[in-house]
Motif scaffolding. Structure first.
Motif, PDB file in Angstrom:
ATOM      1  N   VAL A  31       0.837  -1.204   0.000  1.00 12.22           N
ATOM      2  CA  VAL A  31       0.000   0.000   0.000  1.00 12.22           C
ATOM      3  C   VAL A  31       0.868   1.249   0.000  1.00 12.22           C
ATOM      4  CG1 VAL A  31      -1.675   1.316   1.337  1.00 12.22           C
ATOM      5  CG2 VAL A  31      -1.982  -1.141   1.036  1.00 12.22           C
ATOM      6  N   PHE A  32       1.939   1.233   0.773  1.00 12.97           N
ATOM      7  CA  PHE A  32       2.832   2.386   0.842  1.00 12.97           C
ATOM      8  C   PHE A  32       3.433   2.701  -0.522  1.00 12.97           C
ATOM      9  CE2 PHE A  32       5.404   5.474   2.862  1.00 12.97           C
ATOM     10  CZ  PHE A  32       6.657   5.403   2.274  1.00 12.97           C
ATOM     11  N   VAL A  33       3.936   1.686  -1.201  1.00 16.03           N
ATOM     12  CA  VAL A  33       4.516   1.898  -2.528  1.00 16.03           C
ATOM     13  C   VAL A  33       3.445   2.379  -3.507  1.00 16.03           C
ATOM     14  CG1 VAL A  33       5.578   0.712  -4.502  1.00 16.03           C
ATOM     15  CG2 VAL A  33       6.434   0.308  -2.191  1.00 16.03           C
ATOM     16  N   THR A  34       2.246   1.809  -3.413  1.00 11.95           N
ATOM     17  CA  THR A  34       1.155   2.222  -4.296  1.00 11.95           C
ATOM     18  C   THR A  34       0.777   3.676  -4.054  1.00 11.95           C
ATOM     19  OG1 THR A  34       0.311  -0.038  -4.295  1.00 11.95           O
ATOM     20  CG2 THR A  34      -1.196   1.686  -5.028  1.00 11.95           C
ATOM     21  N   VAL A  35       0.624   4.060  -2.796  1.00  4.46           N
ATOM     22  CA  VAL A  35       0.259   5.442  -2.464  1.00  4.46           C
ATOM     23  C   VAL A  35       1.352   6.403  -2.919  1.00  4.46           C
ATOM     24  CG1 VAL A  35      -0.119   7.047  -0.550  1.00  4.46           C
ATOM     25  CG2 VAL A  35      -1.286   4.854  -0.576  1.00  4.46           C
ATOM     26  N   CYS A  36       2.603   6.057  -2.663  1.00  3.12           N
ATOM     27  CA  CYS A  36       3.715   6.910  -3.112  1.00  3.12           C
ATOM     28  C   CYS A  36       3.721   7.053  -4.626  1.00  3.12           C
ATOM     29  CB  CYS A  36       5.046   6.356  -2.622  1.00  3.12           C
ATOM     30  SG  CYS A  36       5.284   6.566  -0.849  1.00  3.12           S
ATOM     31  N   SER A  37       3.455   5.966  -5.329  1.00  2.00           N
ATOM     32  CA  SER A  37       3.411   6.013  -6.792  1.00  2.00           C
ATOM     33  C   SER A  37       2.278   6.912  -7.276  1.00  2.00           C
ATOM     34  CB  SER A  37       3.237   4.609  -7.375  1.00  2.00           C
ATOM     35  OG  SER A  37       4.312   3.784  -7.011  1.00  2.00           O
ATOM     36  N   ILE A  38       1.128   6.775  -6.663  1.00  2.00           N
ATOM     37  CA  ILE A  38      -0.029   7.594  -7.052  1.00  2.00           C
ATOM     38  C   ILE A  38       0.251   9.064  -6.802  1.00  2.00           C
ATOM     39  CG2 ILE A  38      -2.429   8.140  -6.463  1.00  2.00           C
ATOM     40  CD1 ILE A  38      -2.807   5.105  -5.990  1.00  2.00           C
ATOM     41  N   ILE A  39       0.820   9.376  -5.644  1.00  2.00           N
ATOM     42  CA  ILE A  39       1.125  10.762  -5.316  1.00  2.00           C
ATOM     43  C   ILE A  39       2.183  11.313  -6.272  1.00  2.00           C
ATOM     44  CG2 ILE A  39       2.162  12.276  -3.553  1.00  2.00           C
ATOM     45  CD1 ILE A  39       0.706  10.529  -1.472  1.00  2.00           C
ATOM     46  N   ALA A  40       3.198  10.512  -6.590  1.00  4.40           N
ATOM     47  CA  ALA A  40       4.246  10.959  -7.511  1.00  4.40           C
ATOM     48  C   ALA A  40       3.678  11.213  -8.903  1.00  4.40           C
ATOM     49  CB  ALA A  40       5.366   9.927  -7.572  1.00  4.40           C
ATOM     50  N   VAL A  41       2.821  10.316  -9.370  1.00  8.61           N
ATOM     51  CA  VAL A  41       2.218  10.500 -10.686  1.00  8.61           C
ATOM     52  C   VAL A  41       1.338  11.748 -10.684  1.00  8.61           C
ATOM     53  CG1 VAL A  41       0.521   9.535 -12.294  1.00  8.61           C
ATOM     54  CG2 VAL A  41       2.339   8.089 -11.391  1.00  8.61           C
ATOM     55  N   ALA A  42       0.590  11.933  -9.595  1.00  6.96           N
ATOM     56  CA  ALA A  42      -0.292  13.105  -9.517  1.00  6.96           C
ATOM     57  C   ALA A  42       0.519  14.396  -9.439  1.00  6.96           C
ATOM     58  CB  ALA A  42      -1.207  12.989  -8.310  1.00  6.96           C
ATOM     59  N   ALA A  43       1.597  14.372  -8.682  1.00  5.49           N
ATOM     60  CA  ALA A  43       2.393  15.585  -8.498  1.00  5.49           C
ATOM     61  C   ALA A  43       3.204  15.927  -9.747  1.00  5.49           C
ATOM     62  CB  ALA A  43       3.323  15.419  -7.299  1.00  5.49           C
ATOM     63  N   PHE A  44       3.758  14.929 -10.387  1.00  2.61           N
ATOM     64  CA  PHE A  44       4.647  15.190 -11.517  1.00  2.61           C
ATOM     65  C   PHE A  44       4.020  14.859 -12.870  1.00  2.61           C
ATOM     66  CE2 PHE A  44       7.460  14.236  -7.905  1.00  2.61           C
ATOM     67  CZ  PHE A  44       8.031  15.485  -7.784  1.00  2.61           C
ATOM     68  N   GLY A  45       2.845  14.250 -12.847  1.00  2.00           N
ATOM     69  CA  GLY A  45       2.216  13.855 -14.096  1.00  2.00           C
ATOM     70  C   GLY A  45       1.298  14.914 -14.659  1.00  2.00           C
ATOM     71  N   GLY A  46       1.191  16.061 -13.998  1.00  2.00           N
ATOM     72  CA  GLY A  46       0.380  17.156 -14.519  1.00  2.00           C
ATOM     73  C   GLY A  46      -1.105  16.955 -14.312  1.00  2.00           C
ATOM     74  N   SER A  47      -1.484  16.207 -13.270  1.00  2.00           N
ATOM     75  CA  SER A  47      -2.897  15.938 -13.027  1.00  2.00           C
ATOM     76  C   SER A  47      -3.666  17.223 -12.751  1.00  2.00           C
ATOM     77  CB  SER A  47      -3.051  14.981 -11.849  1.00  2.00           C
ATOM     78  OG  SER A  47      -4.387  14.851 -11.499  1.00  2.00           O
ATOM     79  N   GLY A  48      -3.135  18.082 -11.893  1.00  2.00           N
ATOM     80  CA  GLY A  48      -3.756  19.373 -11.653  1.00  2.00           C
ATOM     81  C   GLY A  48      -4.891  19.342 -10.634  1.00  2.00           C
ATOM     82  N   ASP A  49      -5.536  18.230 -10.420  1.00  2.00           N
ATOM     83  CA  ASP A  49      -6.656  18.173  -9.483  1.00  2.00           C
ATOM     84  C   ASP A  49      -6.159  17.619  -8.153  1.00  2.00           C
ATOM     85  OD1 ASP A  49      -9.052  18.209  -8.229  1.00  2.00           O
ATOM     86  OD2 ASP A  49     -10.024  16.723  -9.511  1.00  2.00           O
ATOM     87  N   ILE A  50      -5.575  18.490  -7.341  1.00  2.00           N
ATOM     88  CA  ILE A  50      -4.993  18.068  -6.077  1.00  2.00           C
ATOM     89  C   ILE A  50      -6.070  17.556  -5.139  1.00  2.00           C
ATOM     90  CG2 ILE A  50      -3.771  18.922  -4.041  1.00  2.00           C
ATOM     91  CD1 ILE A  50      -2.238  20.782  -5.919  1.00  2.00           C
ATOM     92  N   ASN A  51      -7.240  18.139  -5.161  1.00  2.00           N
ATOM     93  CA  ASN A  51      -8.324  17.719  -4.287  1.00  2.00           C
ATOM     94  C   ASN A  51      -8.718  16.272  -4.566  1.00  2.00           C
ATOM     95  OD1 ASN A  51      -9.897  18.313  -2.125  1.00  2.00           O
ATOM     96  ND2 ASN A  51     -11.470  19.382  -3.284  1.00  2.00           N
TER      97      ASN A  51
END
Length: 189
Positions: free
Chosen positions: A14-34
């Motif tokens: 779960v930790f690796v998955t959450v870190c991956s999701i956060i990294a993709v969201a932060a650096f992948g240009g998702s834009g929807d932080i909420n």
């Protein structure tokens, strides 16, 4: 595998998955932080359920000093703020349904923010948001109506300790003061 090893393996997964999701969201240009914050909360809640095993404890309950899910989230127009906060259930029998919200750093914000707190509350319940403490007295900051189960939110520009309660603490204290003053007047006559 022992239960401990399985829990450690589940935690790491779960930790690796959450870190991956956060990294993709932060650096992948998702834009929807909420939305990412909600995904984070959902993921940690799922992890919380895995760790607790077969116990059916609502996610809003606090397990002593152990906090496995994000119970306080502060957001403003720029997204989720990186502010640490804790929710502790107050065990005062006179004021049931009372929680203390504390932040790691009390501060004044440059703009208004929404504080979302996960606590045991039903949709439609009124929750009183108070400042102060039991010894020095409370003052009401605001009252809000829960728009969903197990969560309330309120706006502020000051991060400080808050007392949240489904009991009208100020009303109860005023009623008790009236009773005590009328008793003293009767005894004085």
């Amino acid at each position: 595998m022992t239960t401990v090893r399985m829990k450690v393996l589940a935690f790491l997964t779960v930790f690796v998955t959450v870190c991956s999701i956060i990294a993709v969201a932060a650096f992948g240009g998702s834009g929807d932080i909420n939305a990412n914050g909600k995904l984070y909360i959902a993921t940690t809640d799922e992890f919380d359920g895995m760790i607790r095993g077969e116990e059916d404890i609502p996610g809003a309950d606090v397990m002593g000093s152990k906090r496995l899910s994000q119970n306080v989230t502060v957001t403003n127009e720029n997204g989720t703020l990186s502010v640490g906060g804790t929710v502790i259930k107050n065990q005062d029998p006179f004021y049931p349904g009372t929680y203390i919200v504390s932040f790691s750093n009390n501060s004044i914000l440059s703009s208004r923010a929404v504080v979302e707190v996960r606590m045991k509350v039903a949709k439609g319940d009124t929750v009183y948001v108070l400042v102060g403490d039991k010894e020095k007295g409370y003052s009401e900051y605001t009252s809000v109506v829960a728009d969903r189960d197990n969560a309330i939110s309120f706006e502020t520009n000051v991060l400080q300790d808050y007392t949240l309660s489904t009991t009208d603490i100020i009303g109860a204290q005023e009623a008790m003061a009236c009773v005590l003053s009328s008793e003293s007047e009767l005894l004085g006559d």
